[in-house]
Design an enzyme around this catalytic site. Structure first.
Site, PDB file in Angstrom:
ATOM      1  N   GLY A   1       0.724  -1.809  -0.039  1.00  0.00           N
ATOM      2  CA  GLY A   1       0.194   0.276  -0.296  1.00  0.00           C
ATOM      3  C   GLY A   1       0.787   1.305  -0.159  1.00  0.00           C
ATOM      4  O   GLY A   1       0.563   2.323  -1.004  1.00  0.00           O
ATOM      5  N   ILE A   2       1.870   0.882   0.853  1.00  0.00           N
ATOM      6  CA  ILE A   2       2.224   2.356   0.709  1.00  0.00           C
ATOM      7  C   ILE A   2       3.823   2.652  -0.780  1.00  0.00           C
ATOM      8  O   ILE A   2       3.486   3.341  -0.844  1.00  0.00           O
ATOM      9  CB  ILE A   2       4.315   2.375   1.328  1.00  0.00           C
TER      10      ILE A   2
ATOM     11  N   LYS B   1      16.839 -16.404  -2.358  1.00  0.00           N
ATOM     12  CA  LYS B   1      16.338 -16.900  -3.106  1.00  0.00           C
ATOM     13  C   LYS B   1      14.565 -17.338  -2.344  1.00  0.00           C
ATOM     14  O   LYS B   1      13.721 -17.605  -3.508  1.00  0.00           O
ATOM     15  CB  LYS B   1      16.197 -18.901  -1.842  1.00  0.00           C
TER      16      LYS B   1
ATOM     17  N   GLN C   1      13.510 -15.646  -6.207  1.00  0.00           N
ATOM     18  CA  GLN C   1      13.323 -16.084  -6.744  1.00  0.00           C
ATOM     19  C   GLN C   1      12.435 -17.280  -6.727  1.00  0.00           C
ATOM     20  O   GLN C   1      11.989 -16.952  -7.567  1.00  0.00           O
ATOM     21  CB  GLN C   1      14.598 -17.155  -6.667  1.00  0.00           C
TER      22      GLN C   1
ATOM     23  N   CYS D   1     -15.544  10.402  18.737  1.00  0.00           N
ATOM     24  CA  CYS D   1     -16.255   9.411  18.164  1.00  0.00           C
ATOM     25  C   CYS D   1     -16.934   8.666  19.143  1.00  0.00           C
ATOM     26  O   CYS D   1     -17.897   9.560  20.440  1.00  0.00           O
ATOM     27  CB  CYS D   1     -16.072   8.137  17.343  1.00  0.00           C
TER      28      CYS D   1
ATOM     29  N   HIS E   1     -14.859  12.100  11.896  1.00  0.00           N
ATOM     30  CA  HIS E   1     -13.497  10.837  12.024  1.00  0.00           C
ATOM     31  C   HIS E   1     -12.261  11.997  11.491  1.00  0.00           C
ATOM     32  O   HIS E   1     -12.997  11.602  10.744  1.00  0.00           O
ATOM     33  CB  HIS E   1     -13.853   9.829  12.098  1.00  0.00           C
TER      34      HIS E   1
ATOM     35  N   GLU F   1      -9.332  12.607  11.286  1.00  0.00           N
ATOM     36  CA  GLU F   1      -8.281  11.280  10.824  1.00  0.00           C
ATOM     37  C   GLU F   1      -8.440  11.576   9.514  1.00  0.00           C
ATOM     38  O   GLU F   1      -7.106  11.215   9.504  1.00  0.00           O
ATOM     39  CB  GLU F   1      -8.154  11.075  11.963  1.00  0.00           C
TER      40      GLU F   1
END
Length: 542
Positions: free
Chosen positions: A18-19, A188, A191, A380, A514, A516
């Site tokens: 995701g990053i 490995k 691979q 919240c 929220h 944030e």
């Protein structure tokens, strides 16, 4: 026409796809391209809304009310582009769509199979609505080899054949572990991961290799040889101090240049990295620091509060300080005096949550903050507990509680049964389904002009994202306000309390939404910036 980048992961989970996707999107944006990111999750849940935070981490809510994977939060924070319902799909949603079509007779009597029906549904999701974008990045959840991921990998394999030549690139994120006994990194696992990917028909164009130390050139040549990838396309992804260092690190390693080269874009526009460099500089050169106590119930897994953590750091960026987080399990305060835990912190934050466990501890945290004049931010559930605390200790309603915890004579917090969503009246039954039935997404709130929160926003009309089923009971508003708790923000119809604050407190604010979820490193949310500013003032008193 949009170009597609498919990002897969191998060896182990939690490598940071995701990053990586968000950082690549930011780098392409820095070159002037229009970028969209989509997440394909292989689990059978329709969405993560009913999943345990300990299993899934945070549920990220979009403006249009989608409950999505926390990676969409990274996408928004890195790119500034608001995500929506169409940016996250799960196997559960895919199967639900297919079953609905089958019941309607859309398949005209055909036998419904994984190929072509499931894969076609996935491909339609990937391709839909991309007319206004130069690049579409698709992150495939899970790890190559997971049985749940097979339909998604098959779908993106097919897309590689069906899209015009030169419009699809595959990036595979892997791990090179360091073995102390051997004193070397090992190629490995990568691979074998690439071998697994190639066995299903996908040949990666770029390897993004996670490691905790520099990868020797000899190992890069080895990976190039055995994975059939150009040496320049074997890109090391080393550990960095913060996630906001990742775009700069990947740019230095040439990830964005390699992606553009794989698409045949040469010459490419030069990137403008100045704002990322400014964020990195501020993070690494703070002018002070503050400590915030986070009193929660899912503190055993920090991913449950991912957006909250980032928003607090954004508040630090706005004030040029480092924000240290002191994680406290709320139940501790039900057994021990909160004072020794909270006397030395500069701010107290009680985040969202569900259920009775830890509620009394959060109420005690709100009481400590109110009585000791410590900055308090209730989000919240944290706002609801602050209201119950005020009802008990200021109004004198000893039995004040929430109907979420069971039958109560004094439901200061109660179940919402109906609310306005635009011009539509939403209704819910107490015995209804849990999934997708909360008050979700962006809603308007109207703030009192003379309130502290209106001053912080610089506006009396705001839109914030919500995710809740319970609400402070409007029937208790007058008594709580008479005791000093100001209901500074309400829904436009005046029915649902949205924010509360104390006028005689340096900084005590509760919000039902929220905030944030809308904070960005380049645009810290004003509430978090103000909260950290108040914490700085408190640090001078401790």
């Amino acid at each position: 026409m949009a170009r597609y980048v498919f990002i897969t992961g191998g060896v182990v989970s939690s490598l940071g796809k995701g990053i990586a996707a968000a950082a690549l999107a930011a780098l392409l944006q820095a070159r002037g391209y229009r970028v969209r990111i989509r997440k394909l999750d292989p689990y059978l849940n329709v969405d993560p809304g009913t999943m345990s935070p300990y299993q899934h981490g945070e549920v990220f809510v979009t403006d249009d009310g989608a409950e999505t994977d926390l990676d969409l939060g990274h996408y928004e924070r890195f790119t500034g582009r608001p995500a929506n319902q169409q940016d996250n799909i799960t196997t559960g949603r895919i199967y639900r769509n297919i079953i609905e079509k089958e019941r309607r007779g859309d398949y005209l009597g055909a036998t419904v199979q994984v190929i072509p029906h499931v894969t076609d549904e996935i491909k339609n999701f990937v391709l839909e609505g991309n007319e206004d974008y130069d690049f579409v990045l698709c992150e495939i959840g899970g790890t190559v080899g997971d049985i749940e991921a097979m339909p998604f990998l098959e779908a993106i394999r097919q897309l590689g054949n069906e899209l015009p030549r030169g419009t699809a690139v595959y990036i595979h994120l892997t791990l090179m572990p360091y073995i102390p006994a051997a004193g070397e990194l090992k190629t490995k696992p990568t691979q074998h991961s690439v071998k697994e990917l190639r066995s299903i028909g996908i040949a990666p164009d770029i390897l993004l290799v996670r490691a905790d130390r520099e990868i020797p050139e000899s190992d890069r040549r080895k990976l190039s040889l055995f994975c059939n990838v150009r040496e320049s396309a074997v890109i090391q992804a080393l550990d960095v101090a913060t996630i906001y260092d990742v775009p700069i690190a990947y740019h230095k390693e040439g990830l964005d240049s390699e992606v553009l080269s794989a698409f045949g874009i040469d010459p490419a526009p030069k990137p403008r990295m100045d704002r990322w460099e400014e964020v990195s500089h501020r993070l690494h050169n703070p002018e002070g620091e503050v400590t915030i106590a986070v009193v929660g119930k899912y503190t055993g897994l920090k991913d449950a509060y991912k957006s909250l953590i980032e928003a607090l750091h954004h508040g630090g960026l706005a004030n040029k300080v480092k924000v240290n987080l002191d994680w406290i399990e709320a139940e501790v305060f039900e057994r021990e005096d909160p004072a020794p835990y909270l006397e030395k912190v500069h701010g107290i934050l009680v985040p969202g949550g569900f259920g009775e466990r830890g509620a009394e501890g959060k109420i005690l945290a709100a009481k400590f903050a109110r009585e000791r004049k410590v900055p308090y931010f209730g989000i919240c559930f944290g706002m609801q507990m602050a209201c119950i605390e005020a009802a008990r200790n200021l109004v004198g309603i000893e039995d004040a509680s929430s109907s979420e915890f069971g039958p109560t004579r004094e439901p200061v917090v109660g179940l919402m049964t109906e609310w306005l969503k635009g011009n539509m009246l939403e209704k819910r039954a107490a015995a209804g389904d849990l999934g997708g039935t909360m008050r979700l997404g962006a809603y308007e709130a109207v703030l009192k002009p003379d309130s502290k929160i209106a001053q912080i926003y610089g506006s009396t009309d705001i839109h914030e994202r919500h995710r809740h089923r319970y609400e402070v009971n409007i029937d208790y508003k007058d008594r709580l306000e008479a005791a000093g708790l100001n209901f500074a923000g309400m829904s436009p119809d005046g029915v649902l309390p949205e924010t509360v604050e104390y006028a005689d407190h340096p900084w005590f604010i509760g919000v039902q939404y929220h905030p944030e979820l809308k904070s960005r490193p380049f645009e810290p949310h004003p509430l978090f910036a103000s909260f950290i500013e108040a914490a700085i003032e408190q640090s001078r008193l401790v």
